[in-house]
Design an enzyme around this catalytic site. Structure first.
Site, PDB file in Angstrom:
ATOM      1  CG  ASP A 163      -2.091  -0.898   1.117  1.00  0.00           C
ATOM      2  OD1 ASP A 163      -2.495  -1.154  -0.026  1.00  0.00           O
ATOM      3  OD2 ASP A 163      -2.593  -1.372   2.139  1.00  0.00           O
ATOM      4  CE  LYS A 168      -6.324   5.980   8.378  1.00  0.00           C
ATOM      5  NZ  LYS A 168      -6.316   4.522   8.638  1.00  0.00           N
ATOM      6  CG  ASP A 190      -3.529   4.073  -2.766  1.00  0.00           C
ATOM      7  OD1 ASP A 190      -4.441   3.233  -2.667  1.00  0.00           O
ATOM      8  OD2 ASP A 190      -3.319   4.946  -1.901  1.00  0.00           O
TER       9      ASP A 190
END
Length: 1226
Positions: free
Chosen positions: A914, A983, A1142
């Protein structure tokens, strides 16, 4: 009462034109009474009631005639007995005796009575025959009138008086052979007015959009008429529109050319000249396609040389080149041969021009130079693990699936015990569906007749679209989409229209020679992929496919969205009207009261009232009782059973027959397709080859994980593990009635609880259905190898085409899949499996790789226990972030460590790498921002950097400073600022989240904290979102500058009246589909539908969406470019590679190679002057050319040019350091 004014609508015309002596509509209606329910005689007007009465008398007369013959053949005693039975049923009048008297009368009285009865019957028979004759005469007169009214018009009514006089002379006075001379004269005298398409658009934007929509619908109507063999009808509608000046403005040269090509194919020269008359009357100039139609028709009819030569001379005077007829016209081979035949007659020396030199087939992008260079070192393109014969067999299976257009899949829902009730319900459904097919077929016939009449009246209707499939095919399609739950009429209409188009496309390809040619070509293509064959020179799949044969046939032009919705709406209304069932299936046989299966209601969703088609509770109950085990999917919704076709153009690739878009977009949006079509083919090669490579990855189902999931699914689910619970587990609303004296507060509480229960039940049903589809498909493909064809969105991000079962889903969906082709682990593969398992747990995010490996060895006992006893052991795997993927990895590790040689163990398990907040990685690289680069692991480090923790720490610094100054909210937040709180906002700010959206995200996190004082949530969320943005500004100053430049550029571009466009580093053209909504109205029927079309360049851009969308969309286009480069280079090295944006996947043995490729391609990508290239493109696209006469627009262009040339300055970060960053992707 006149019998000429019978019914209205389709049934009226059918009955009026019904031939004498054939079974009439009344007989059909009687046959349908068991399906359609009570006949709606109460709604008939007096004329129709009279007509029904007449037909009723006629039928009664036939019955009485048969009765007379019976009486004459029987004895008097029998007559007496039968007369008594008849008298009991009919009123005692007109010579009928009461039953008591009839039984005691002597025999001679009975004979006398029988004679009087016969005389009366003869008299009534004579009267009824006279009446029937008069009725038939009236029917014939009315039929002739209707035929005259709806006779298809061929001769146009011209608005120009001189042209009209000329046409009349040639129509009535000139010899037939002079039509050729008339055509050449028309071509010579064609006025040179500009085409309406070239004229400036009307001032009113909405009027311009409406006109364009009308033109799209009209052109599609003409093209579909030609496809379905209704050319005379299309010509009739064209003549009707042309004859009215207001409607004539909607006609374009493309419409006239469409009809001309139709007549040319039939060799109908006179009709073609009529169309040329209309072209001249409309002030249009014939183009190359117009001349192609004329010459084709002349070639078919073998016209004289002079006529053809005069046509060619006029074509030259118009500046059109003869070679263009054979190089740039969409003509098939047979049509080109007819054109060439005509040309050769006039110019025998003419030779076909050499085929046009194909555009450069080598992509010129510096990023792809190594991929397409002929001499660039050895390559080892991977091959599949299956032999040629097996792949050919799989191709035949997939071809059969797509030709059938649907796939039946057995449901994994727990099977019900086959009780008498269940069997009865299934038999009832089977019988009802057979009746529904008949009812729908007859309803479709009536709908076709109605739409045909409307078309004969000169309107563009859905009639030709109803003819692309048979009534039976349409009826079966309608029953497949019969919604088991409520569905909006608009959504169902669009779905139906799209299904009809897709099925029509597949049928067209079946009827042509495309299937046989595809089969031959695909079998040769498999030599490149099969494990037991070799090719002389290694090729990419697209290159090899293109080298095997001629280009593919022209693609099927999609129908406009308004047409799809209108067609689907009519079909949905037919479903409501025709599909009926008994109110109680368990009722005894006999007369039944039929109820509609679907009914139309209105409901509010997001403060908007929408129409919904809901199934009747009796139908829902019947489905639940039957508990059928079959789910039906479209062929394009299921993974493929053979490797997909390589993508070779924006129209060709993926499925064998089912139409698929290269760039997915909203239906009705054409701007993306226009950009792709206008793009040089070689510029798309990078994207086409990357999508082909992703689709060529073979998959299989992880059977052990599937068994465990099904065990939970068929029980009561397990929401904690992502297995949705069945509807029986949904919360129950409060039962019983409210007491009479309940307070308003109590009533409001009950209403809220009821709304909550309904909301939860709907969400549970949606999640359960999604899981049911996924698990049923997984079970269906359990022992098969399958493939997932890919396409991309308008930013270049890639997605699998099958929507229900793929690797882009949840943790559960990913755990069900593994590579079909295995690879030995090698010396380091087992270590990567262990590291991957720790990554899935989320327990050691901030630890180095070696520490993660040590931790995996420490918990090996838990890993093996999870693999051996997942449901009865210590259940360690259930407590981690990604439980199902972790369990699958535990099982793989257990098999590997127990193998005699772990390095030789063949692993099918995909290992992920990742990106670390990938959007910020691209921003930091664009701005060469050293501080930002260090925060997102672009710089080498011993420990992985966590940007979210960094932002939380910076926010805490700001909070402490404010608390010392006495800020109350800062004091309240002490101890509550964590990574989790910030986050989501940090992750999404790079993708354009606003302060308002960020505040909502933080508010949600604060409400989850049980010990946080809830009265401060609103104030604290405002404070924190401000500090998060300040922290990002502090840490990523270059990022914020680039983001601001992109936003301001997009705002100014939108103010000039254009949508933002750019080209990705791999050459994919991008345009943002954010425009002002244009409302389209489909009126009539059970509900008028209004929907928005907001995705085309003819509409004004939505400035807010354009400016807010540009930064995240631009970054998405960069991360897709990085992924595609990685995919192509991994394929070149022989690796199996797939991605979830991604997140990159490969075999455990190849992780190190993939990591190296990933870093190298990121550096190569950002070594290009991306921002300066973007600036130059935008200046050329939006600031060059002639300035607008509007001063305000010139001012915006001036500001735009200044902004675009002010490219943000970059920092001093060295990109080469990315190659040595362990945690860049990890």
């Amino acid at each position: 009462m006149s019998a000429l004014r019978w019914g209205h609508g389709a049934s009226g015309l059918r009955r009026a034109l019904w031939p004498a002596g054939r079974l009439g509509p009344l007989a059909e209606e009687g046959a349908l009474s068991g399906v359609w329910g009570r006949r709606r005689s109460s709604s008939a007007n007096p004329c129709e009631q009279d007509r029904r009465k007449d037909w009723g008398h006629a039928e009664l007369l036939e019955v009485l005639e048969a009765r007379v013959r019976q009486l004459q053949a029987e004895s008097v005693s029998e007559v007496t007995v039968k007369r008594v039975g008849m008298a009991r049923r009919l009123p005692a009048s007109g010579g009928f005796q009461p039953p008591g008297k009839a039984q005691t009368a002597p025999e001679d009285a009975a004979t006398e009575l029988s004679g009087r009865w016969a005389q009366k019957l003869d008299k009534e028979k004579f009267a009824m025959e006279k009446r029937k004759q008069r009725l038939e005469v009236k029917l014939q007169v009315r039929a002739r009138q209707l035929a005259c009214e709806h006779r298809l018009r061929v001769v146009p009514r011209l608005l120009d008086a001189q042209l009209a006089s000329c046409l009349q002379h040639w129509e009535h006075g000139a010899p037939r052979g002079h039509w050729e001379e008339q055509l050449t004269q028309l071509l010579q005298e064609a006025p040179r007015k500009p085409s309406p398409a070239a004229e400036p658009a009307p001032k009113a934007e909405s009027a311009s959009v409406r006109r364009e929509i009308q033109q799209q619908r009209l052109l599609a109507f003409f093209e579909c008429c030609l496809l379905t063999g209704h050319l005379p009808l299309a010509h009739h509608v064209l003549v009707t529109f042309h004859s009215r000046s207001r409607q004539q403005r909607r006609l374009t040269l493309a419409m006239y050319n469409t009809i001309m090509l139709g007549w040319a194919r039939k060799g109908s020269f006179k009709e073609l000249v009529y169309v040329f008359f209309m072209v001249k009357d409309a002030g249009l100039t014939p183009d190359l396609l117009s001349y192609a139609a004329a010459l084709q028709c002349m070639g078919r009819l073998d016209q004289d040389t002079n006529t053809i030569q005069r046509c060619l001379d006029q074509m030259a005077r118009d500046g059109l080149k003869l070679q263009g007829l054979f190089t740039s016209m969409p003509l098939c081979q047979e049509e080109q041969a007819m054109v060439l035949r005509a040309v050769h007659k006039a110019q025998p020396a003419f030779s076909l021009p050499p085929p046009p030199r194909p555009p450069p087939q080598i992509n010129t992008s510096p990023l792809l130079r190594e991929i397409y260079a002929k001499q660039s070192g050895p390559v080892s393109y991977p091959k599949l693990h299956l032999p040629l014969q097996k792949l050919q067999s799989l191709f035949q299976q997939q071809l059969g699936v797509e030709m059938a257009t649907t796939v039946a899949v057995e449901s994994v829902e727990k099977a019900r015990v086959l009780t008498k009730e269940v069997l009865q319900a299934r038999n009832a459904l089977k019988q009802l569906r057979a009746e529904w097919v008949q009812a729908l077929s007859l309803g479709l016939q009536e709908l076709k007749a109605s739409e045909a009449r409307a078309a004969r009246a000169g309107r563009s209707t859905i009639f030709p679209y109803l003819c692309v499939l048979t009534e039976e095919e349409l009826a079966e399609l309608l029953l497949q989409v019969l919604p088991p739950q409520g569905e909006s009429l608009l959504s169902l209409a669009q779905q139906l229209g799209l299904r009809v188009f897709n099925r029509h496309t597949v049928h067209r390809r079946q009827l042509s020679s495309q299937v046989r040619a595809l089969q031959q070509r695909y079998h040769r293509y498999l030599h490149l992929l099969a494990s037991d064959t070799q090719v002389e020179t290694p090729h990419l799949p697209r290159q090899y496919w293109e080298a095997l044969g001629a280009p593919e046939a022209p693609h099927e032009q999609p129908w406009p969205l308004p047409v799809l919705v209108q067609l689907g709406k009519k079909l949905a209304e037919l479903l409501v009207e025709a599909v009926r069932m008994p109110g109680s299936v368990a009722a005894p046989q006999g007369p039944r009261t039929l109820i509609p299966v679907l009914y139309h209601v209105y409901s509010f969703r997001s403060f908007r009232q929408i129409g919904i088609l809901k199934p009747h509770p009796a139908f829902t109950e019947l489905l639940a009782t039957a508990a059928e085990r079959t789910l039906t999917f479209d062929a394009a919704e299921v993974p493929m059973l053979c490797p997909p076709l390589p993508w070779t153009s924006p129209h060709t690739g993926a499925f064998l027959l089912s139409p698929t878009k290269l760039m997915r977009s909203l239906e009705g949006t054409m701007q993306h397709q226009r950009l792709l079509d206008s793009c040089p083919p070689a510029e798309l090669h990078g994207a086409l080859d990357a999508l082909t490579q992703l689709g060529n990855c073979a998959w299989r189902v992880n059977g052990r994980v599937l068994d465990l999931v099904l065990e939970l699914f068929t029980a009561k689910g397990c929401p904690r593990l992502g297995v949705p619970a069945p509807p029986s587990e949904a919360p129950r609303p409060p039962e019983g009635r409210l007491p009479p004296g309940a307070s308003p507060a109590h009533k409001a509480k009950v209403r809220r609880e009821l709304a909550r229960c309904l909301k939860v039940a709907r969400e549970m049903h949606s999640l359960r259905s999604d899981a049911l589809y996924r698990l049923s498909l997984a079970q269906h493909l359990r022992h098969r190898v399958f493939w997932l064809p890919h396409n991309m969105d308008f930013r270049g991000r890639t997605y699998p085409c099958p929507p229900h079962f793929n690797h882009l889903g949840s943790d559960l969906a990913r755990a069900l899949l593994e590579f079909a082709q295995g690879r030995p682990l090698g010396p380091h593969g087992l270590d990567w499996l262990k590291i991957h398992l720790v990554n899935l747990t989320g327990l050691k995010k901030h630890e180095p790789l070696q520490a993660r490996l040590v931790f995996a060895n420490e918990v090996m006992e838990d890993i093996l226990d999870s693999a051996d006893r997942p449901m009865t052991g210590r259940k360690w795997w259930m407590e981690v972030d990604e439980p199902w993927q972790a369990l699958a990895c535990c099982m793989e590790i257990a098999r590997a460590v127990r193998a005699p040689d772990p390095a030789a163990y063949v692993s099918h398990f995909p290992v992920h790498q990742d990106g670390s907040c990938n959007g910020l990685q691209h921003y930091a690289a664009l701005g060469r921002d050293s501080v930002g680069a260090a925060s997102v692991n672009l710089l080498p480090s011993d420990l992985p950097q966590d940007v979210y923790s960094g932002v939380a720490a910076q926010v805490e610094v700001f909070r402490r400073q404010d608390a010392e100054r006495g800020a109350r909210v800062a004091q309240v937040l002490e101890g509550f600022i964590s990574r989790k709180v910030v986050k989501q906002t940090v992750m999404t700010v790079v993708y354009g989240v606003t302060r308002y959206g960020g505040r909502l995200q933080i508010e949600k996190r604060l409400r989850e904290l049980s010990n946080f004082p809830q009265e401060f949530v609103w104030e604290a969320s405002h404070y924190l979102v401000r500090q998060v943005f300040n922290s990002l500004q502090e840490m990523f100053s270059g990022t914020r500058a680039i983001q601001h430049w992109l936003t301001e550029s997009a705002r100014l571009i939108a103010h000039t009246g254009s949508a933002v466009e750019w080209v990705t580093p791999l050459g994919i053209p991008i345009i943002q589909p954010y425009h002002q909504d244009s409302k389209v109205l489909i009126s009539g029927g059970i509900q008028s539908l209004t929907f928005s079309q907001s995705g085309d360049t003819s509409q004004k851009p939505n400035t807010l969406k354009q400016k807010n969308g540009f930064p995240p969309n631009f970054i998405h286009s960069l991360d897709s470019s990085h992924m595609m480069l990685t995919a192509l280079h991994c394929y070149r090295k022989g690796l199996t590679f797939v991605s979830v944006h991604d997140c990159f996947w490969t075999h455990a043995a190849d992780v190190e190679v993939m990591n190296q490729v990933c870093r190298e391609q990121f550096v190569r990508l950002h070594s290009q002057p991306i921002l300066h290239d973007l600036s130059r493109f935008l200046v050329k696209r939006f600031c060059s050319g002639t300035r607008s006469p509007k001063h305000s627009k010139n001012a915006w262009i001036g500001k735009l040019q200044d902004t675009l040339k002010s490219v943000p300055k970059t920092g001093a970060f060295d990109l080469e350091q990315v190659k040595h960053s362990t945690y860049f992707f990890s």
